[in-house]
Motif scaffolding. Sequence first.
Motif, short mmCIF file in Angstrom:
data_model
loop_
_atom_site.label_atom_id
_atom_site.label_comp_id
_atom_site.label_asym_id
_atom_site.label_seq_id
_atom_site.Cartn_x
_atom_site.Cartn_y
_atom_site.Cartn_z
N VAL A 98 0.83 -1.20 0.00
CA VAL A 98 0.00 0.00 0.00
C VAL A 98 0.87 1.26 0.00
N LYS A 99 1.88 1.27 0.85
CA LYS A 99 2.74 2.45 0.94
C LYS A 99 3.60 2.61 -0.31
N ALA A 100 4.01 1.50 -0.90
CA ALA A 100 4.82 1.59 -2.11
C ALA A 100 4.03 2.21 -3.26
N VAL A 101 2.78 1.78 -3.43
CA VAL A 101 1.95 2.33 -4.50
C VAL A 101 1.65 3.80 -4.22
N ALA A 102 1.37 4.12 -2.96
CA ALA A 102 1.10 5.52 -2.61
C ALA A 102 2.31 6.40 -2.87
N ALA A 103 3.48 5.90 -2.54
CA ALA A 103 4.71 6.66 -2.77
C ALA A 103 4.95 6.85 -4.27
N ALA A 104 4.70 5.80 -5.04
CA ALA A 104 4.88 5.91 -6.49
C ALA A 104 3.94 6.95 -7.08
N SER A 105 2.74 7.05 -6.52
CA SER A 105 1.76 8.01 -7.04
C SER A 105 2.18 9.44 -6.78
N GLU A 106 3.08 9.64 -5.82
CA GLU A 106 3.60 10.98 -5.55
C GLU A 106 4.69 11.37 -6.53
N VAL A 107 5.26 10.38 -7.21
CA VAL A 107 6.34 10.62 -8.17
C VAL A 107 5.81 10.83 -9.57
N GLY A 108 4.75 10.07 -9.93
CA GLY A 108 4.20 10.15 -11.28
C GLY A 108 2.98 9.26 -11.38
N PRO A 109 2.39 9.15 -12.55
CA PRO A 109 1.21 8.31 -12.71
C PRO A 109 1.53 6.85 -12.42
N VAL A 110 0.54 6.13 -11.90
CA VAL A 110 0.73 4.74 -11.47
C VAL A 110 -0.33 3.86 -12.11
N GLY A 111 0.13 2.76 -12.68
CA GLY A 111 -0.79 1.81 -13.27
C GLY A 111 -0.64 0.43 -12.66
N LEU A 112 -1.59 -0.41 -12.96
CA LEU A 112 -1.54 -1.82 -12.59
C LEU A 112 -1.58 -2.60 -13.90
N LEU A 113 -0.65 -3.55 -14.06
CA LEU A 113 -0.57 -4.33 -15.29
C LEU A 113 -0.49 -5.80 -14.91
N SER A 114 -1.56 -6.53 -15.18
CA SER A 114 -1.66 -7.91 -14.70
C SER A 114 -1.95 -8.90 -15.82
N ASN A 115 -1.21 -10.00 -15.83
CA ASN A 115 -1.56 -11.14 -16.66
C ASN A 115 -2.62 -11.94 -15.93
N CYS A 116 -3.80 -12.04 -16.51
CA CYS A 116 -4.89 -12.78 -15.87
C CYS A 116 -5.92 -13.12 -16.93
N ALA A 117 -6.19 -14.42 -17.10
CA ALA A 117 -7.14 -14.86 -18.12
C ALA A 117 -8.56 -15.02 -17.58
N VAL A 118 -8.74 -14.77 -16.30
CA VAL A 118 -10.05 -14.94 -15.66
C VAL A 118 -10.76 -13.59 -15.55
N PRO A 119 -11.90 -13.41 -16.18
CA PRO A 119 -12.63 -12.14 -16.06
C PRO A 119 -12.98 -11.84 -14.61
#
Length: 214
Positions: free
Chosen positions: A101-122
């Motif tokens: 949680v803190k890592a993603v929050a910190a990244a959002s303070e530096v620049g835009p943040v995305g999630l990129l996941s390999n997942c075949a299940v809707p």
Amino acid sequence: MTATAASAFDLFGTLVAIDDTPEPAAAVADALAARGITVPDDWASAYREPHSNAEEGAEVPLPAHVAAALASRGVDVSDTTAGQAVIDAFDPVVETRTGAVKAVAAASEVGPVGLLSNCAVPELVARTLRRSALDREVFDAVVVSVDCGWRKPDPRAFETVARQLDVETADLVVVGDTPATDGGITDCGGEFIDIAETSLPNLKASLTEGQPCR
């Protein structure tokens, strides 16, 4: 990492841990049976067989694979039935990784943040996020292979999330746990941060202090 870098986090194994379905074919069979569909005696074999001529790097949605596997044995199901069965078969317990949680929050303070996941299940990624301690709203883009059509390390997966974050693919930093997939960003000119080498708590500190992540 520069102050203008955009980040894309992998989900499974990176931000969360889940209890993988040990026998997915059996789980899907049970979900189909609950809908009155009898699977063939060699269902496990049919499930493992390829039933698509998809282009290399393309994602084959699991419901489509299940429907094709059944059809190969003379069993017809609707797309809706196959989809609902697959969604029900993968119902994980989710554990948010320490520091995520803190890592993603910190990244959002530096620049835009995305999630990129390999997942075949809707719906699995959305369900996982709801069950985690992560806030969906902190991500500026959520890209899932079953939706965009491409799996990491195919460049088109990285290009999709970069486009949604409004940056060049070469400016993307991918944080993940699998060099063979997440590390594909380096072939696009971007940067890969392996959490086996830079833990999420250390990533947070590096981003917050504006220091190099490696």
